[in-house]
Design a protein around this motif. Sequence first.
Motif, PDB file in Angstrom:
ATOM      1  N   GLN A   1      -8.256  -5.665   2.019  1.00 46.18           N
ATOM      2  CA  GLN A   1      -9.029  -6.289   0.952  1.00 46.18           C
ATOM      3  C   GLN A   1      -9.226  -5.300  -0.205  1.00 46.18           C
ATOM      4  N   ASN A   2      -9.474  -4.037   0.116  1.00 39.05           N
ATOM      5  CA  ASN A   2      -9.662  -3.020  -0.929  1.00 39.05           C
ATOM      6  C   ASN A   2      -8.388  -2.826  -1.742  1.00 39.05           C
ATOM      7  N   PHE A   3      -7.241  -2.827  -1.072  1.00 36.91           N
ATOM      8  CA  PHE A   3      -5.968  -2.684  -1.781  1.00 36.91           C
ATOM      9  C   PHE A   3      -5.770  -3.855  -2.743  1.00 36.91           C
ATOM     10  N   CYS A   4      -6.046  -5.060  -2.286  1.00 38.05           N
ATOM     11  CA  CYS A   4      -5.890  -6.248  -3.137  1.00 38.05           C
ATOM     12  C   CYS A   4      -6.789  -6.160  -4.359  1.00 38.05           C
ATOM     13  N   LYS A   5      -8.016  -5.666  -4.180  1.00 37.03           N
ATOM     14  CA  LYS A   5      -8.931  -5.513  -5.308  1.00 37.03           C
ATOM     15  C   LYS A   5      -8.359  -4.542  -6.343  1.00 37.03           C
TER      16      LYS A   5
ATOM     17  N   ASP B   1      -5.844  -3.948 -11.697  1.00 40.05           N
ATOM     18  CA  ASP B   1      -4.735  -3.497 -12.545  1.00 40.05           C
ATOM     19  C   ASP B   1      -4.110  -4.666 -13.301  1.00 40.05           C
ATOM     20  N   VAL B   2      -3.930  -5.775 -12.616  1.00 43.85           N
ATOM     21  CA  VAL B   2      -3.338  -6.964 -13.250  1.00 43.85           C
ATOM     22  C   VAL B   2      -4.257  -7.466 -14.372  1.00 43.85           C
ATOM     23  N   LYS B   3      -5.561  -7.471 -14.127  1.00 45.36           N
ATOM     24  CA  LYS B   3      -6.503  -7.897 -15.168  1.00 45.36           C
ATOM     25  C   LYS B   3      -6.374  -7.012 -16.403  1.00 45.36           C
ATOM     26  N   GLN B   4      -6.252  -5.705 -16.190  1.00 45.43           N
ATOM     27  CA  GLN B   4      -6.115  -4.775 -17.309  1.00 45.43           C
ATOM     28  C   GLN B   4      -4.824  -5.052 -18.089  1.00 45.43           C
ATOM     29  N   ILE B   5      -3.725  -5.251 -17.364  1.00 47.31           N
ATOM     30  CA  ILE B   5      -2.440  -5.539 -18.013  1.00 47.31           C
ATOM     31  C   ILE B   5      -2.527  -6.843 -18.790  1.00 47.31           C
ATOM     32  N   ASN B   6      -3.137  -7.852 -18.192  1.00 50.52           N
ATOM     33  CA  ASN B   6      -3.246  -9.154 -18.853  1.00 50.52           C
ATOM     34  C   ASN B   6      -4.120  -9.086 -20.105  1.00 50.52           C
ATOM     35  N   LYS B   7      -5.089  -8.192 -20.134  1.00 52.96           N
ATOM     36  CA  LYS B   7      -5.901  -7.999 -21.337  1.00 52.96           C
ATOM     37  C   LYS B   7      -5.093  -7.300 -22.434  1.00 52.96           C
ATOM     38  N   GLU B   8      -4.250  -6.370 -22.006  1.00 55.28           N
ATOM     39  CA  GLU B   8      -3.516  -5.532 -22.949  1.00 55.28           C
ATOM     40  C   GLU B   8      -2.332  -6.246 -23.612  1.00 55.28           C
ATOM     41  N   PHE B   9      -1.685  -7.164 -22.892  1.00 54.24           N
ATOM     42  CA  PHE B   9      -0.479  -7.824 -23.389  1.00 54.24           C
ATOM     43  C   PHE B   9      -0.711  -9.322 -23.510  1.00 54.24           C
ATOM     44  N   SER B  10       0.068  -9.963 -24.373  1.00 51.80           N
ATOM     45  CA  SER B  10      -0.079 -11.416 -24.533  1.00 51.80           C
ATOM     46  C   SER B  10       0.576 -12.168 -23.378  1.00 51.80           C
ATOM     47  N   LYS B  11       1.656 -11.636 -22.827  1.00 50.08           N
ATOM     48  CA  LYS B  11       2.303 -12.248 -21.657  1.00 50.08           C
ATOM     49  C   LYS B  11       1.479 -11.903 -20.423  1.00 50.08           C
ATOM     50  N   LYS B  12       1.323 -12.843 -19.534  1.00 49.72           N
ATOM     51  CA  LYS B  12       0.468 -12.649 -18.361  1.00 49.72           C
ATOM     52  C   LYS B  12       1.273 -12.423 -17.092  1.00 49.72           C
TER      53      LYS B  12
ATOM     54  N   LYS C   1       2.300  -1.185 -14.318  1.00 51.41           N
ATOM     55  CA  LYS C   1       2.458  -1.384 -15.759  1.00 51.41           C
ATOM     56  C   LYS C   1       3.921  -1.207 -16.158  1.00 51.41           C
ATOM     57  N   GLU C   2       4.585  -0.221 -15.581  1.00 51.67           N
ATOM     58  CA  GLU C   2       6.002   0.007 -15.865  1.00 51.67           C
ATOM     59  C   GLU C   2       6.848  -1.188 -15.441  1.00 51.67           C
ATOM     60  N   LEU C   3       6.572  -1.731 -14.252  1.00 52.61           N
ATOM     61  CA  LEU C   3       7.302  -2.906 -13.776  1.00 52.61           C
ATOM     62  C   LEU C   3       7.093  -4.094 -14.717  1.00 52.61           C
ATOM     63  N   PHE C   4       5.863  -4.242 -15.194  1.00 53.45           N
ATOM     64  CA  PHE C   4       5.561  -5.324 -16.124  1.00 53.45           C
ATOM     65  C   PHE C   4       6.367  -5.179 -17.415  1.00 53.45           C
ATOM     66  N   THR C   5       6.400  -3.966 -17.962  1.00 57.04           N
ATOM     67  CA  THR C   5       7.137  -3.770 -19.214  1.00 57.04           C
ATOM     68  C   THR C   5       8.642  -3.917 -19.017  1.00 57.04           C
TER      69      THR C   5
ATOM     70  N   PRO D   1       0.806  -1.225   0.000  1.00 59.69           N
ATOM     71  CA  PRO D   1       0.000   0.000   0.000  1.00 59.69           C
ATOM     72  C   PRO D   1       0.842   1.280   0.000  1.00 59.69           C
ATOM     73  N   GLU D   2       2.016   1.232   0.591  1.00 63.53           N
ATOM     74  CA  GLU D   2       2.874   2.417   0.669  1.00 63.53           C
ATOM     75  C   GLU D   2       3.404   2.851  -0.689  1.00 63.53           C
ATOM     76  N   ASP D   3       3.681   1.882  -1.573  1.00 59.87           N
ATOM     77  CA  ASP D   3       4.290   2.226  -2.854  1.00 59.87           C
ATOM     78  C   ASP D   3       3.381   1.907  -4.043  1.00 59.87           C
ATOM     79  N   TYR D   4       2.092   1.851  -3.806  1.00 63.08           N
ATOM     80  CA  TYR D   4       1.133   1.489  -4.860  1.00 63.08           C
ATOM     81  C   TYR D   4       0.918   2.635  -5.838  1.00 63.08           C
ATOM     82  N   ASP D   5       0.989   2.310  -7.096  1.00 56.85           N
ATOM     83  CA  ASP D   5       0.685   3.242  -8.179  1.00 56.85           C
ATOM     84  C   ASP D   5       0.376   2.385  -9.401  1.00 56.85           C
TER      85      ASP D   5
END
Length: 95
Positions: free
Chosen positions: A40-44, A49-60, A21-25, A12-16
């Motif tokens: 629980q809200n942070f995890c959601k 965000d992960v779902k969005q990235i996984n939709k956008e890129f072929s690598k999961k 997305k930058e870390l993924f790329t 939660p301290e370093d969430y952005d």
Amino acid sequence: MNSTKVIVTIGPEDYDSNKIKELFTCGMDVIRLNMSYCSQNFCKKVLNDVKQINKEFSKKVAVLLDIAGPELKIGEIEGNKVTLNQGDKIRLYMD
């Protein structure tokens, strides 16, 4: 076949969401969430965000939930010391 995985702990301290997305790329394969520090809200938010990235890129991106073993965090203890004896009963209250 590359078997090395890059695992990044997000808290939660370093969430952005842009940082995720930058870390993924940059090669992140797995996001690790330490459940001792995540609500629980942070995890959601992270999972969305992960779902969005996984939709956008072929690598999961995978998500790793790191759960603690049995423990109970109760906050501050008056005097910073408690002595318990075998057979003592403990009552916990929400207030």
